[in-house]
Design an enzyme around this catalytic site. Structure first.
Site, PDB file in Angstrom:
ATOM      1  N   CYS A 136       0.821  -1.223   0.000  1.00  0.00           N
ATOM      2  CA  CYS A 136       0.000   0.000   0.000  1.00  0.00           C
ATOM      3  C   CYS A 136       0.853   1.271   0.000  1.00  0.00           C
ATOM      4  O   CYS A 136       0.619   2.174  -0.787  1.00  0.00           O
ATOM      5  CB  CYS A 136      -0.937   0.005   1.203  1.00  0.00           C
ATOM      6  SG  CYS A 136      -2.055  -1.396   1.242  1.00  0.00           S
ATOM      7  N   HIS A 137       1.831   1.340   0.903  1.00  0.00           N
ATOM      8  CA  HIS A 137       2.638   2.552   1.024  1.00  0.00           C
ATOM      9  C   HIS A 137       4.127   2.274   1.116  1.00  0.00           C
ATOM     10  O   HIS A 137       4.916   3.170   1.407  1.00  0.00           O
ATOM     11  CB  HIS A 137       2.179   3.372   2.233  1.00  0.00           C
ATOM     12  CG  HIS A 137       0.759   3.820   2.105  1.00  0.00           C
ATOM     13  ND1 HIS A 137      -0.271   3.154   2.729  1.00  0.00           N
ATOM     14  CD2 HIS A 137       0.194   4.801   1.383  1.00  0.00           C
ATOM     15  CE1 HIS A 137      -1.417   3.739   2.409  1.00  0.00           C
ATOM     16  NE2 HIS A 137      -1.169   4.738   1.602  1.00  0.00           N
ATOM     17  N   GLY A 138       4.524   1.012   0.954  1.00  0.00           N
ATOM     18  CA  GLY A 138       5.941   0.702   0.855  1.00  0.00           C
ATOM     19  C   GLY A 138       6.680   0.428   2.147  1.00  0.00           C
ATOM     20  O   GLY A 138       7.911   0.485   2.162  1.00  0.00           O
TER      21      GLY A 138
END
Length: 172
Positions: A136-138
């Site tokens: 999703c955001h790393g």
């Protein structure tokens, strides 16, 4: 002719005590359902703990189980994964924690499988540290579930657990 004594203290005390006892039973009977409805539901109590058989989990494998509606990762770590986790310098960790403090037995890591950034479920055996990667955001976690890169502020959460035998773990 027998004389009737209306002002007998023993009789009056008995009536007061009997009336009070009946009143207490009635009040208890009325209050009990109110107190009993505050107890947790049977399905909630059933989810309070989960027993996992770890005997069939191969070395290097991650198994996901459900506990309290959340995914929990049970990872059977290899010797290399343990060595890599223990070799990580504390200065490189955003939320410093030793590998020893995160795993009761070195070969087993048990963590709640929810990213500490926004609650996504990370993917196992991913990322540069071969731990978990949250697409999703790393956010990147290592093989000890510690945050190494990305926006997540904390390590993967450790659920309460204990070993009930060599092949069984109770979570919760």
């Amino acid at each position: 002719m027998a004389e009737i004594i209306l002002d007998d203290p023993n009789r009056r005390d008995f009536l007061y005590i009997a009336t009070g006892a009946v009143g207490a039973v009635l009040v208890g009977g009325a209050v009990w359902p109110l107190i009993n409805q505050m107890e947790p539901d049977a399905s909630t109590l059933a989810q309070a703990t989960t027993e996992v058989d770890i005997g069939g989990i191969a070395e290097g494998q991650i198994v996901t189980i459900k506990w309290q509606g959340k995914p929990v990762f049970v990872r059977h770590r290899t010797a290399k994964e343990i060595a890599d986790a223990r070799a990580a310098p504390m200065s490189a960790l955003k939320d410093p924690a030793t590998d020893e403090s995160r795993a009761q037995k070195p070969e087993w890591l048990i963590v709640v499988g929810i990213c500490t950034h926004l609650g996504c479920v990370p993917l196992g055996h991913q990322g540069p540290f071969e731990g978990w990667f949250c697409p999703c955001h790393g956010s990147v976690y290592d093989t000890a579930g510690r945050i190494r890169q990305g926006p997540a502020p904390k390590n993967l959460v450790l659920p309460p657990y204990k070993y009930v035998s060599d092949t069984k773990v109770q979570i919760g």
